[in-house]
Design a protein around this motif. Structure first.
Motif, PDB file in Angstrom:
ATOM      1  N   SER A 128      50.207  52.541  37.042  1.00 33.14           N
ATOM      2  CA  SER A 128      51.425  51.990  37.639  1.00 33.14           C
ATOM      3  C   SER A 128      51.290  50.484  37.891  1.00 33.14           C
ATOM      4  O   SER A 128      52.294  49.780  37.986  1.00 33.14           O
ATOM      5  CB  SER A 128      51.814  52.728  38.912  1.00 33.14           C
ATOM      6  OG  SER A 128      50.899  52.431  39.922  1.00 33.14           O
ATOM      7  N   ARG A 129      50.046  49.998  37.948  1.00 35.97           N
ATOM      8  CA  ARG A 129      49.851  48.563  38.196  1.00 35.97           C
ATOM      9  C   ARG A 129      50.116  47.720  36.954  1.00 35.97           C
ATOM     10  O   ARG A 129      50.269  46.512  37.066  1.00 35.97           O
ATOM     11  CB  ARG A 129      48.434  48.303  38.687  1.00 35.97           C
ATOM     12  CG  ARG A 129      48.298  48.576  40.183  1.00 35.97           C
ATOM     13  CD  ARG A 129      46.921  48.206  40.670  1.00 35.97           C
ATOM     14  NE  ARG A 129      46.740  48.608  42.048  1.00 35.97           N
ATOM     15  CZ  ARG A 129      45.727  49.343  42.469  1.00 35.97           C
ATOM     16  NH1 ARG A 129      44.801  49.761  41.612  1.00 35.97           N
ATOM     17  NH2 ARG A 129      45.634  49.663  43.738  1.00 35.97           N
ATOM     18  N   VAL A 130      50.146  48.361  35.773  1.00 35.81           N
ATOM     19  CA  VAL A 130      50.339  47.577  34.538  1.00 35.81           C
ATOM     20  C   VAL A 130      51.581  46.708  34.654  1.00 35.81           C
ATOM     21  O   VAL A 130      51.561  45.526  34.336  1.00 35.81           O
ATOM     22  CB  VAL A 130      50.447  48.502  33.297  1.00 35.81           C
ATOM     23  CG1 VAL A 130      50.897  47.721  32.073  1.00 35.81           C
ATOM     24  CG2 VAL A 130      49.119  49.172  33.029  1.00 35.81           C
ATOM     25  N   SER A 131      52.681  47.297  35.147  1.00 37.72           N
ATOM     26  CA  SER A 131      53.880  46.462  35.251  1.00 37.72           C
ATOM     27  C   SER A 131      54.061  45.841  36.624  1.00 37.72           C
ATOM     28  O   SER A 131      54.604  44.748  36.737  1.00 37.72           O
ATOM     29  CB  SER A 131      55.121  47.257  34.849  1.00 37.72           C
ATOM     30  OG  SER A 131      55.109  48.476  35.502  1.00 37.72           O
ATOM     31  N   THR A 132      53.598  46.547  37.678  1.00 41.40           N
ATOM     32  CA  THR A 132      53.828  45.975  39.018  1.00 41.40           C
ATOM     33  C   THR A 132      52.870  44.839  39.344  1.00 41.40           C
ATOM     34  O   THR A 132      53.222  43.930  40.065  1.00 41.40           O
ATOM     35  CB  THR A 132      53.700  47.060  40.103  1.00 41.40           C
ATOM     36  OG1 THR A 132      52.451  47.722  39.927  1.00 41.40           O
ATOM     37  CG2 THR A 132      54.816  48.072  40.028  1.00 41.40           C
ATOM     38  N   ARG A 133      51.654  44.897  38.810  1.00 44.85           N
ATOM     39  CA  ARG A 133      50.676  43.852  39.133  1.00 44.85           C
ATOM     40  C   ARG A 133      50.294  43.010  37.915  1.00 44.85           C
ATOM     41  O   ARG A 133      49.241  42.384  37.912  1.00 44.85           O
ATOM     42  CB  ARG A 133      49.389  44.480  39.700  1.00 44.85           C
ATOM     43  CG  ARG A 133      49.599  45.335  40.919  1.00 44.85           C
ATOM     44  CD  ARG A 133      49.572  44.479  42.189  1.00 44.85           C
ATOM     45  NE  ARG A 133      50.041  45.243  43.318  1.00 44.85           N
ATOM     46  CZ  ARG A 133      49.253  45.940  44.133  1.00 44.85           C
ATOM     47  NH1 ARG A 133      47.974  45.952  43.928  1.00 44.85           N
ATOM     48  NH2 ARG A 133      49.763  46.618  45.132  1.00 44.85           N
ATOM     49  N   GLY A 134      51.123  43.069  36.869  1.00 49.38           N
ATOM     50  CA  GLY A 134      50.798  42.309  35.656  1.00 49.38           C
ATOM     51  C   GLY A 134      50.799  40.813  35.932  1.00 49.38           C
ATOM     52  O   GLY A 134      51.553  40.332  36.773  1.00 49.38           O
ATOM     53  N   GLY A 135      49.937  40.084  35.225  1.00 50.49           N
ATOM     54  CA  GLY A 135      49.872  38.631  35.409  1.00 50.49           C
ATOM     55  C   GLY A 135      50.832  37.912  34.483  1.00 50.49           C
ATOM     56  O   GLY A 135      51.558  38.541  33.708  1.00 50.49           O
ATOM     57  N   ALA A 136      50.814  36.579  34.565  1.00 41.16           N
ATOM     58  CA  ALA A 136      51.722  35.775  33.742  1.00 41.16           C
ATOM     59  C   ALA A 136      51.222  35.725  32.297  1.00 41.16           C
ATOM     60  O   ALA A 136      50.038  35.915  32.040  1.00 41.16           O
ATOM     61  CB  ALA A 136      51.793  34.373  34.314  1.00 41.16           C
ATOM     62  N   PHE A 137      52.154  35.462  31.373  1.00 39.52           N
ATOM     63  CA  PHE A 137      51.781  35.333  29.966  1.00 39.52           C
ATOM     64  C   PHE A 137      51.381  33.881  29.696  1.00 39.52           C
ATOM     65  O   PHE A 137      51.995  32.963  30.234  1.00 39.52           O
ATOM     66  CB  PHE A 137      52.953  35.691  29.058  1.00 39.52           C
ATOM     67  CG  PHE A 137      53.301  37.162  29.048  1.00 39.52           C
ATOM     68  CD1 PHE A 137      52.663  38.041  29.903  1.00 39.52           C
ATOM     69  CD2 PHE A 137      54.250  37.672  28.172  1.00 39.52           C
ATOM     70  CE1 PHE A 137      52.967  39.392  29.907  1.00 39.52           C
ATOM     71  CE2 PHE A 137      54.560  39.019  28.171  1.00 39.52           C
ATOM     72  CZ  PHE A 137      53.918  39.881  29.041  1.00 39.52           C
TER      73      PHE A 137
END
Ligand code: ADP
Length: 480
Positions: free
Chosen positions: A324-333
């Motif tokens: 669930s963190r893949v999208s909620t805690r993803g960093g900037a590109f």
């Protein structure tokens, strides 16, 4: 938003030639008079010829006018076809259709209505007509027709053939004023000098979406039937596309919302489950340590089961949190050097690489636009799996390469491992789906699900090809 009205300009050259011809004819007449020719017959003959020339010139002008009218309609239809292709707000489709139809149908009043099947009501959405008539109508009715809702009486629709302009008897009364006394309707018709009413429905497949009514002038029939049908069909298509797009947007919004809800749910529930689970595992371990050997053999075994299941559940919950963190805690590109990211990945996997004796090779890898720590995770999962699912007695050989395609970079991770039965190739990306027992290959079945989620967060796609017993190739794309 609406395009400028198409002007119809008279052909200047024809106009000039005609004026010239009239001048020549007048001059000829004068000359005949002046020269007092020999016989009256000759004068008559010349006069007749002049008259004939005048007539054909007038016919020519009339033909030109008619051509002009047609050209104007063709221009109007082509302008509306272009305009109606644009994504327009629904109201604009109704209003634009009314205005254009009024231009095609001359003196007619055009009423465009929308049908709501849930209430079985038809509501007038736009009216266009000669300004004077609309003003009078407003005075007589005390209100504009726009917004007026009425129930279409049974049977009325059956005479309106889909895709066809049909005459409905009874004038305005049948169209909009069913709620007004018939005498009032007749009076309005009379005062506004209204003639016949033609109706054409907007249809979507079998569904009736609304209608267009053309109320002609008493003294004028409907001339441009074909053109009117063409325009109504264009408007019907625009309306259909508009509604399909709106439905699609709503569906996408709903999907996005439910995805977010699900994500929140997964995060909150796994987060909240951790605490009681930690208590269960800790206290069972305490029981084990303190009372092992003091109870019977079964009790020791049972305690062992609880600890093992509890620990496994902790791993699953942590995996779920990672997912669930893949999208909620993803960093900037950012623009990242994949060669450097791969070096970092290999350093993280050093022990596994050394233990398995794996040989990892690579082609030159380009820069991409990505969240660097997530891209490391992708490489780590794929290379980790390539090592884990190696064939017994065969040195694992893993090769990475990349190629550009359609603004994306397509990476591939190829191994010479056990391979995957092609029928399971879709299933391996589903969360907690595994093809092997835990005793043979450790793991929870989350790695590829996380990998897929990361790739999709980057707007890419992931898939695999494999030949069981020979090896697998995992492909994924990332924006260049
Ligand atoms: P896990 O590795 O924890 O089982 P994954 O989601 O990473 O979970 O992989 C799911 C399943 O896909 C694995 O259990 C395995 O059956 C199959 N798989 C993944 N990568 C490979 C590979 N390189 N070779 C063969 N099978 C693989």
């Amino acid at each position: 938003m609406s395009p400028p009205e198409v002007p119809w300009k008279k052909h200047d050259r024809i106009e000039a030639a005609d004026t010239k011809l009239q001048e020549i004819l007048a001059e000829a007449e004068r000359l005949i008079e002046d020269r007092s020719p020999q016989s009256h017959d000759e004068v008559d003959l010349l006069r007749q010829e002049i008259e004939l020339l005048r007539q054909s010139s007038t016919e020519c002008k009339r033909a030109e006018e008619a051509l002009g009218g047609h050209l104007k309609i063709v221009q109007l239809l082509s302008a509306s076809a272009t305009h109606l292709l644009e994504p327009l707000p629904e109201n604009e489709v109704f209003e634009y259709t009314a205005r254009q139809l009024h231009m095609i149908a001359g003196n007619a009043i055009v009423v465009v209505s929308d049908y709501d099947p849930t209430t079985n009501q038809t509501t007038v959405r736009a009216v266009a007509g000669p300004e004077q008539k609309l003003q009078r109508e407003l005075a007589l009715l005390g209100r504009s027709l726009v917004g007026l809702a009425f129930t279409v009486a049974e049977g009325t629709l059956s005479i309106v053939v889909p895709g066809n302009l049909a005459r409905v008897g009874g004038g305005l009364y049948d169209l909009s004023f069913r709620q007004l006394p018939e005498t009032v309707c007749r009076e309005i018709e009379q005062k506004l000098d209204l003639g016949e009413v033609y109706v054409m429905p907007f249809v979507q497949g079998e569904d009736y979406m609304g209608s267009v009514a053309i109320i002609t002038d008493r003294n004028e029939g409907l001339i441009n039937r074909g053109e009117i049908e063409l325009l109504v069909n264009q408007a019907g298509l625009a309306l259909k596309r508009n509604r399909a797009e709106a439905a699609l947007k709503e569906y996408a919004d709903r999907l996005k919302r439910s995805n977010e809800d699900l994500e929140r749910f997964a995060y909150v529930s796994s987060h909240d489950l951790q605490e009681p689970l930690r208590t269960i595992v800790t206290f069972t371990q305490l029981l084990e340590r303190r009372y092992k050997g003091q109870m019977d053999k079964d009790a020791d075994e049972y305690i062992g089961f609880i600890v093992e299941a509890g620990t496994r559940m902790q791993t699953l919950i942590n995996d779920l949190l990672d997912f669930s963190r893949v999208s909620t805690r993803g960093g900037a590109f950012a623009i990242v050097d994949t060669e450097a990211l791969l070096d970092q990945t290999l350093a993280n996997l050093q022990t596994k690489i050394e233990d398995s004796g794996a040989e990892i090779t690579r082609d030159p890898l380009p820069r991409v636009k990505a969240d660097p720590s997530q891209l490391v995770q992708v490489f780590q999962n794929l290379i980790g799996n390539a090592i884990k699912f190696r064939r017994e007695g065969v040195q694992p050989r893993i090769h990475l390469s990349a190629r550009r395609t359609n603004g994306m970079v397509q990476f591939s991770v190829a191994d010479n491992g056990i391979g995957i039965d092609p029928q399971y190739l879709g299933r391996i990306f589903v969360i907690f789906q595994r093809l092997h027992g835990r005793d043979k290959y450790p793991g929870t079945g989350i790695g590829l699900a996380i990998t897929k989620r990361i790739v999709e967060r980057h707007g890419g796609r992931i898939w695999a090809e494999s030949e069981p017993g020979t090896g697998s190739i995992f492909y994924f794309t990332i924006p260049a």
